[in-house]
Design a protein around this motif. Structure first.
Motif, PDB file in Angstrom:
ATOM      1  N   GLU A   1      68.824  51.642  15.705  1.00 31.25           N
ATOM      2  CA  GLU A   1      69.192  51.523  14.291  1.00 31.25           C
ATOM      3  C   GLU A   1      68.245  50.610  13.515  1.00 31.25           C
ATOM      4  OE1 GLU A   1      73.349  50.427  14.568  1.00 31.25           O
ATOM      5  OE2 GLU A   1      73.963  52.536  14.407  1.00 31.25           O
ATOM      6  N   ARG A   2      67.688  49.612  14.176  1.00 27.91           N
ATOM      7  CA  ARG A   2      66.763  48.691  13.506  1.00 27.91           C
ATOM      8  C   ARG A   2      65.404  49.348  13.256  1.00 27.91           C
ATOM      9  NH1 ARG A   2      64.990  44.603  17.087  1.00 27.91           N
ATOM     10  NH2 ARG A   2      67.174  44.033  17.299  1.00 27.91           N
ATOM     11  N   HIS A   3      64.938  50.185  14.194  1.00 30.13           N
ATOM     12  CA  HIS A   3      63.566  50.684  14.121  1.00 30.13           C
ATOM     13  C   HIS A   3      63.405  52.119  13.636  1.00 30.13           C
ATOM     14  CE1 HIS A   3      61.991  47.027  15.827  1.00 30.13           C
ATOM     15  NE2 HIS A   3      62.885  47.095  16.785  1.00 30.13           N
ATOM     16  N   TYR A   4      64.432  52.932  13.757  1.00 31.78           N
ATOM     17  CA  TYR A   4      64.315  54.348  13.395  1.00 31.78           C
ATOM     18  C   TYR A   4      65.016  54.625  12.069  1.00 31.78           C
ATOM     19  CZ  TYR A   4      62.347  55.064  17.985  1.00 31.78           C
ATOM     20  OH  TYR A   4      61.539  55.001  19.089  1.00 31.78           O
ATOM     21  N   ALA A   5      64.562  55.654  11.369  1.00 28.78           N
ATOM     22  CA  ALA A   5      64.982  55.938   9.994  1.00 28.78           C
ATOM     23  C   ALA A   5      66.261  56.771   9.895  1.00 28.78           C
ATOM     24  CB  ALA A   5      63.844  56.628   9.248  1.00 28.78           C
TER      25      ALA A   5
ATOM     26  N   TYR B   1      50.811  57.676  22.469  1.00 27.74           N
ATOM     27  CA  TYR B   1      51.851  57.626  21.446  1.00 27.74           C
ATOM     28  C   TYR B   1      51.303  57.935  20.068  1.00 27.74           C
ATOM     29  CZ  TYR B   1      50.079  53.070  19.911  1.00 27.74           C
ATOM     30  OH  TYR B   1      49.287  52.063  19.420  1.00 27.74           O
ATOM     31  N   THR B   2      52.180  58.444  19.219  1.00 24.87           N
ATOM     32  CA  THR B   2      51.970  58.546  17.785  1.00 24.87           C
ATOM     33  C   THR B   2      53.289  58.182  17.125  1.00 24.87           C
ATOM     34  OG1 THR B   2      50.336  60.310  18.029  1.00 24.87           O
ATOM     35  CG2 THR B   2      51.354  60.058  15.850  1.00 24.87           C
ATOM     36  N   PHE B   3      53.238  57.266  16.164  1.00 21.13           N
ATOM     37  CA  PHE B   3      54.397  56.890  15.377  1.00 21.13           C
ATOM     38  C   PHE B   3      54.058  57.095  13.903  1.00 21.13           C
ATOM     39  CE2 PHE B   3      54.994  54.095  19.086  1.00 21.13           C
ATOM     40  CZ  PHE B   3      56.320  54.334  19.385  1.00 21.13           C
ATOM     41  N   GLN B   4      55.021  57.594  13.145  1.00 22.12           N
ATOM     42  CA  GLN B   4      54.877  57.609  11.692  1.00 22.12           C
ATOM     43  C   GLN B   4      56.019  56.787  11.120  1.00 22.12           C
ATOM     44  OE1 GLN B   4      55.279  61.282   9.345  1.00 22.12           O
ATOM     45  NE2 GLN B   4      53.441  60.597   8.276  1.00 22.12           N
ATOM     46  N   PHE B   5      55.681  55.961  10.159  1.00 21.22           N
ATOM     47  CA  PHE B   5      56.638  55.063   9.530  1.00 21.22           C
ATOM     48  C   PHE B   5      56.809  55.422   8.059  1.00 21.22           C
ATOM     49  CE2 PHE B   5      54.562  52.770  12.936  1.00 21.22           C
ATOM     50  CZ  PHE B   5      55.586  52.115  13.578  1.00 21.22           C
ATOM     51  N   ILE B   6      58.024  55.190   7.554  1.00 20.23           N
ATOM     52  CA  ILE B   6      58.292  55.297   6.127  1.00 20.23           C
ATOM     53  C   ILE B   6      58.857  53.964   5.659  1.00 20.23           C
ATOM     54  CG2 ILE B   6      58.663  57.785   6.107  1.00 20.23           C
ATOM     55  CD1 ILE B   6      61.708  57.225   6.084  1.00 20.23           C
TER      56      ILE B   6
ATOM     57  N   ILE C   1      60.714  54.125  11.683  1.00 23.82           N
ATOM     58  CA  ILE C   1      60.039  55.226  12.363  1.00 23.82           C
ATOM     59  C   ILE C   1      60.732  56.539  12.001  1.00 23.82           C
ATOM     60  CG2 ILE C   1      59.454  56.231  14.602  1.00 23.82           C
ATOM     61  CD1 ILE C   1      59.619  53.280  15.710  1.00 23.82           C
ATOM     62  N   CYS C   2      59.934  57.512  11.537  1.00 26.68           N
ATOM     63  CA  CYS C   2      60.468  58.852  11.273  1.00 26.68           C
ATOM     64  C   CYS C   2      59.888  59.873  12.246  1.00 26.68           C
ATOM     65  CB  CYS C   2      60.232  59.265   9.827  1.00 26.68           C
ATOM     66  SG  CYS C   2      58.507  59.379   9.347  1.00 26.68           S
ATOM     67  N   LEU C   3      58.802  59.531  12.920  1.00 27.73           N
ATOM     68  CA  LEU C   3      58.205  60.384  13.953  1.00 27.73           C
ATOM     69  C   LEU C   3      57.777  59.504  15.120  1.00 27.73           C
ATOM     70  CD1 LEU C   3      55.708  63.250  13.748  1.00 27.73           C
ATOM     71  CD2 LEU C   3      55.127  61.265  15.116  1.00 27.73           C
ATOM     72  N   HIS C   4      58.170  59.889  16.313  1.00 30.31           N
ATOM     73  CA  HIS C   4      57.801  59.174  17.544  1.00 30.31           C
ATOM     74  C   HIS C   4      57.479  60.233  18.577  1.00 30.31           C
ATOM     75  CE1 HIS C   4      59.382  56.401  21.049  1.00 30.31           C
ATOM     76  NE2 HIS C   4      58.224  56.963  21.326  1.00 30.31           N
ATOM     77  N   HIS C   5      56.216  60.307  18.940  1.00 33.43           N
ATOM     78  CA  HIS C   5      55.769  61.246  19.975  1.00 33.43           C
ATOM     79  C   HIS C   5      55.113  60.428  21.085  1.00 33.43           C
ATOM     80  CE1 HIS C   5      53.917  65.157  21.403  1.00 33.43           C
ATOM     81  NE2 HIS C   5      53.370  64.230  22.169  1.00 33.43           N
ATOM     82  N   SER C   6      55.621  60.593  22.298  1.00 32.92           N
ATOM     83  CA  SER C   6      55.032  59.931  23.465  1.00 32.92           C
ATOM     84  C   SER C   6      54.831  60.989  24.538  1.00 32.92           C
ATOM     85  CB  SER C   6      55.956  58.850  24.017  1.00 32.92           C
ATOM     86  OG  SER C   6      56.108  57.802  23.102  1.00 32.92           O
TER      87      SER C   6
ATOM     88  N   GLN D   1      66.693  49.092   3.581  1.00 36.22           N
ATOM     89  CA  GLN D   1      66.283  47.724   3.892  1.00 36.22           C
ATOM     90  C   GLN D   1      64.900  47.487   3.287  1.00 36.22           C
ATOM     91  OE1 GLN D   1      66.480  47.867   8.168  1.00 36.22           O
ATOM     92  NE2 GLN D   1      68.623  47.246   8.201  1.00 36.22           N
ATOM     93  N   PRO D   2      64.847  47.192   2.002  1.00 37.81           N
ATOM     94  CA  PRO D   2      63.555  47.005   1.328  1.00 37.81           C
ATOM     95  C   PRO D   2      62.644  46.032   2.087  1.00 37.81           C
ATOM     96  CG  PRO D   2      65.333  46.968  -0.264  1.00 37.81           C
ATOM     97  CD  PRO D   2      65.969  46.963   1.108  1.00 37.81           C
ATOM     98  N   GLY D   3      61.374  46.385   2.145  1.00 39.92           N
ATOM     99  CA  GLY D   3      60.400  45.561   2.840  1.00 39.92           C
ATOM    100  C   GLY D   3      60.254  45.900   4.317  1.00 39.92           C
ATOM    101  N   GLN D   4      61.105  46.789   4.818  1.00 39.06           N
ATOM    102  CA  GLN D   4      61.053  47.167   6.237  1.00 39.06           C
ATOM    103  C   GLN D   4      60.451  48.562   6.385  1.00 39.06           C
ATOM    104  OE1 GLN D   4      62.124  45.110   8.855  1.00 39.06           O
ATOM    105  NE2 GLN D   4      62.220  43.644   7.176  1.00 39.06           N
ATOM    106  N   LEU D   5      59.788  48.782   7.511  1.00 39.03           N
ATOM    107  CA  LEU D   5      59.307  50.111   7.875  1.00 39.03           C
ATOM    108  C   LEU D   5      60.236  50.687   8.930  1.00 39.03           C
ATOM    109  CD1 LEU D   5      55.472  49.416   8.204  1.00 39.03           C
ATOM    110  CD2 LEU D   5      56.683  50.476   6.278  1.00 39.03           C
TER     111      LEU D   5
END
Length: 141
Positions: free
Chosen positions: A20-24, A113-118, A129-134, A123-127
């Motif tokens: 919940e903290r890291h993924y969108a 790995y590939t990660f994409q962040f939004i 993860i919307c894509l996580h490929h490993s 939570q303003p100011g936070q990134l």
């Protein structure tokens, strides 16, 4: 998560907190999905809901192939970033991470790995993860 598991604590709660903290979750536009391709998934290759994420990280039985990647006894992880790509409200990073199993501290498990962040709307100011490929690197053997 693995440390909490090995100490007999509530590792599922710790994993949920991590996810919940890291993924969108709750931040993806309607009609879109979170994109997660776990490293060791081969029957259910892609996950996009919380149950699928938790199954992979803690092996809670949703998918029989999941043994709980995050509760394996890893002693450390080392990142080697290949590069970044930033455009508009997203950032993408790609590289290799090396996991060190506790039982064999002189061995590293190499994972691409590939990660994409939004930018988080909740939570303003936070990134987030919307894509996580490993994936494990190709082996010609």
């Amino acid at each position: 998560i693995g440390k909490v598991f090995s100490e007999g604590g509530d590792y599922e709660a710790k994993a949920l907190e991590h996810v919940e903290r890291h993924y969108a979750f709750g931040e993806i536009p309607e009609g879109s999905k979170l994109l997660f391709k776990p490293t060791l998934a081969h029957e259910n290759n892609f996950r996009s809901d919380l149950d699928g994420f938790m199954s992979y990280f803690v092996g809670n039985g949703i998918y029989s192939e999941d043994a709980g990647f995050a509760i394996k006894p890893w002693s450390k992880v080392r990142f080697d970033m290949h590069g970044t790509f930033i455009t508009g409200p997203t950032a993408t990073v790609s590289g290799i991470y090396y996991f060190t199993p506790t039982a064999t501290p002189d061995v590293e498990v190499k994972v691409e790995y590939t990660f994409q962040f939004i930018r988080s709307k909740l939570q303003p100011g936070q990134l987030k993860i919307c894509l996580h490929h490993s994936s494990v690197p190709f082996s010609p053997k």
